[in-house]
Motif scaffolding. Sequence first.
Motif, PDB file in Angstrom:
ATOM      1  N   ARG A 110       1.633   5.730   8.211  1.00 49.93           N
ATOM      2  CA  ARG A 110       2.131   4.483   7.710  1.00 49.93           C
ATOM      3  C   ARG A 110       3.415   4.175   8.086  1.00 49.93           C
ATOM      4  O   ARG A 110       3.773   2.954   8.402  1.00 49.93           O
ATOM      5  CB  ARG A 110       1.841   4.339   6.298  1.00 49.93           C
ATOM      6  N   ALA A 165      -6.674   5.657   0.072  1.00 50.21           N
ATOM      7  CA  ALA A 165      -6.684   6.755   0.918  1.00 50.21           C
ATOM      8  C   ALA A 165      -5.696   8.102   0.051  1.00 50.21           C
ATOM      9  O   ALA A 165      -6.048   9.168   0.020  1.00 50.21           O
ATOM     10  CB  ALA A 165      -5.716   6.573   2.298  1.00 50.21           C
ATOM     11  N   TYR A 216      -0.390  11.296   6.190  1.00 49.70           N
ATOM     12  CA  TYR A 216      -0.764   9.860   5.889  1.00 49.70           C
ATOM     13  C   TYR A 216       0.531   8.999   5.721  1.00 49.70           C
ATOM     14  O   TYR A 216       0.793   8.068   6.278  1.00 49.70           O
ATOM     15  CB  TYR A 216      -1.456   9.759   4.373  1.00 49.70           C
ATOM     16  N   CYS A 235      -3.733   2.292  -3.144  1.00 50.84           N
ATOM     17  CA  CYS A 235      -3.980   2.932  -1.983  1.00 50.84           C
ATOM     18  C   CYS A 235      -4.787   4.025  -2.072  1.00 50.84           C
ATOM     19  O   CYS A 235      -4.903   4.786  -2.460  1.00 50.84           O
ATOM     20  CB  CYS A 235      -2.854   3.794  -1.129  1.00 50.84           C
ATOM     21  N   ASP A 279       1.014  -1.171  -0.049  1.00 51.35           N
ATOM     22  CA  ASP A 279       0.092   0.173   0.049  1.00 51.35           C
ATOM     23  C   ASP A 279       0.923   1.318  -0.048  1.00 51.35           C
ATOM     24  O   ASP A 279       0.648   2.213  -0.964  1.00 51.35           O
ATOM     25  CB  ASP A 279      -0.700   0.016   1.153  1.00 51.35           C
TER      26      ASP A 279
END
Length: 167
Positions: A117, A78, A113, A76, A18
Amino acid sequence: MAAKEKTLHDAFYEMLKDVYYAEKQSVKACKKSAKAAEHAELKQAFEAHAEESAHQVERLTQVFEIIGKPARAKTCEAMQGITSEMEEDLEDFAGTPAADAVLAACAQAVEHYEIARYGTLKTWASQLGHEDAAKLLDETLQEEKKADALLTRIAGRINAEGAKAAA
Ligand code: FE
Ligand code: ZN
Ligand code: FE
Ligand code: FE
């Protein structure tokens, strides 16, 4: 028969795929933002982070190697959402006094983000005994935090300048 049990290692590999996708997207977003930015410092920050992000993509391929898995990207949602918001904002605010402020704001959503992650990936890599991978992921994590802090500082200045121009 019970479903095959998934381990933290599986979760780590899935998140790595991702983030591999997201990081590649972020290189593109940085380049696009560098072109769109008017403010010299903001433009420079995007150019520098585009280059840094390309190295981060490389680092991810090293992490795939460490865990002995093929480097694959998985969409991904998002990051796709964040970048499509950016496209929309770019169109809506292009040429306005708020354009740079909006660009910086979109970029910070990307950085946050990434920070979330890479923080998780680093922790999981350690827990899985992949200290060398954890070290690489931490290098990237620190770069993302710096990029975000720089954007905060620049945003503070361009917003003040923008407000003055609008007055
Ligand atoms: Fe990145
Ligand atoms: Zn492992
Ligand atoms: Fe994602
Ligand atoms: Fe970044």
